[in-house]
Design a protein around this motif. Structure first.
Motif, PDB file in Angstrom:
ATOM      1  N   TYR A 124      65.031 -12.394  35.522  1.00  0.00           N
ATOM      2  CA  TYR A 124      65.767 -13.607  35.872  1.00  0.00           C
ATOM      3  C   TYR A 124      67.250 -13.295  36.071  1.00  0.00           C
ATOM      4  CZ  TYR A 124      67.764 -18.239  35.783  1.00  0.00           C
ATOM      5  OH  TYR A 124      68.472 -19.361  36.118  1.00  0.00           O
ATOM      6  N   ASP A 125      67.849 -12.569  35.118  1.00  0.00           N
ATOM      7  CA  ASP A 125      69.272 -12.249  35.201  1.00  0.00           C
ATOM      8  C   ASP A 125      69.593 -11.435  36.448  1.00  0.00           C
ATOM      9  OD1 ASP A 125      69.705 -13.639  32.874  1.00  0.00           O
ATOM     10  OD2 ASP A 125      69.861 -11.858  31.603  1.00  0.00           O
ATOM     11  N   ASN A 126      68.724 -10.487  36.779  1.00  0.00           N
ATOM     12  CA  ASN A 126      68.962  -9.672  37.970  1.00  0.00           C
ATOM     13  C   ASN A 126      68.864 -10.510  39.245  1.00  0.00           C
ATOM     14  OD1 ASN A 126      69.444  -7.311  36.555  1.00  0.00           O
ATOM     15  ND2 ASN A 126      67.299  -6.723  36.558  1.00  0.00           N
ATOM     16  N   GLU A 127      67.948 -11.459  39.268  1.00  0.00           N
ATOM     17  CA  GLU A 127      67.781 -12.312  40.445  1.00  0.00           C
ATOM     18  C   GLU A 127      68.874 -13.369  40.565  1.00  0.00           C
ATOM     19  OE1 GLU A 127      63.838 -13.888  40.016  1.00  0.00           O
ATOM     20  OE2 GLU A 127      62.892 -11.983  40.550  1.00  0.00           O
ATOM     21  N   HIS A 128      69.489 -13.730  39.445  1.00  0.00           N
ATOM     22  CA  HIS A 128      70.505 -14.792  39.433  1.00  0.00           C
ATOM     23  C   HIS A 128      71.837 -14.278  38.902  1.00  0.00           C
ATOM     24  CE1 HIS A 128      66.591 -16.839  39.269  1.00  0.00           C
ATOM     25  NE2 HIS A 128      67.175 -17.724  40.037  1.00  0.00           N
ATOM     26  N   GLU A 129      72.120 -13.021  39.150  1.00  0.00           N
ATOM     27  CA  GLU A 129      73.300 -12.380  38.561  1.00  0.00           C
ATOM     28  C   GLU A 129      74.598 -13.141  38.825  1.00  0.00           C
ATOM     29  OE1 GLU A 129      75.258  -7.955  38.416  1.00  0.00           O
ATOM     30  OE2 GLU A 129      73.219  -8.222  39.092  1.00  0.00           O
ATOM     31  N   GLN A 130      74.838 -13.551  40.052  1.00  0.00           N
ATOM     32  CA  GLN A 130      76.086 -14.230  40.377  1.00  0.00           C
ATOM     33  C   GLN A 130      76.158 -15.628  39.774  1.00  0.00           C
ATOM     34  OE1 GLN A 130      73.735 -13.368  42.492  1.00  0.00           O
ATOM     35  NE2 GLN A 130      73.211 -15.102  43.799  1.00  0.00           N
ATOM     36  N   ASP A 131      74.997 -16.227  39.442  1.00  0.00           N
ATOM     37  CA  ASP A 131      74.974 -17.570  38.871  1.00  0.00           C
ATOM     38  C   ASP A 131      75.185 -17.577  37.368  1.00  0.00           C
ATOM     39  OD1 ASP A 131      74.225 -18.241  41.425  1.00  0.00           O
ATOM     40  OD2 ASP A 131      72.093 -18.409  40.934  1.00  0.00           O
TER      41      ASP A 131
END
Length: 147
Positions: A124-131
């Motif tokens: 999840y963190d890798n897919e939503h890093e900028q968020d």
């Protein structure tokens, strides 16, 4: 009051396990400012670890500003780690507890469950890093900046 559980096979020192369990209890709102931690004698009786191990954990937490050791009175929580709206997480906590029960019933060991959750968080963190501006993600951000 918190009941400590020491996993001798984890490879994690017992004093670190005590600190981590206390931090989790503080984060979840199980322990609150002013609460008294078990005495070293009580922890030793429940876990069969050396009293100096308990005292080291308590000293480390005191240095971190989480607890205060009051001679003759005990060790008291001085700071919370809970998010302001942590009590609103009750439905989510029930869902997680149900999921964990299903995972354990299916034969997954503690390490398996932790690996699944950690992998899901990492994905999840890798897919939503900028968020990701969640306060709990500071450690992850600091680690990336250090690399």
């Amino acid at each position: 009051m918190i009941d400590y559980r020491i996993d001798r096979g984890s490879g994690v020192p017992a004093y670190v396990q005590i600190v981590e369990q206390t931090e989790r209890a503080l984060r979840m709102g199980i322990l609150k400012v002013g609460d008294k931690l078990p005495t070293a004698k009580q922890v030793v009786a429940a876990t069969a670890i050396n009293p100096n191990t308990v005292l080291r954990a308590y000293r480390d937490m005191e240095q971190a500003g989480l607890v205060e050791l009051r001679r003759g009175l005990g060790t008291f929580v001085t700071r919370s780690l809970a998010r302001p709206a942590a009590e609103d997480d009750a439905p989510l906590r029930r869902e997680v507890a149900d999921w964990v029960a299903r995972a354990r019933t299916a034969g997954l060991e503690r390490a398996d469950v932790l690996a699944l959750v950690t992998t899901a968080l990492d994905t999840y963190d890798n897919e939503h890093e900028q968020d990701s501006q969640t306060p709990g993600d500071r450690e992850r951000q600091n680690t990336k900046e250090d690399v």
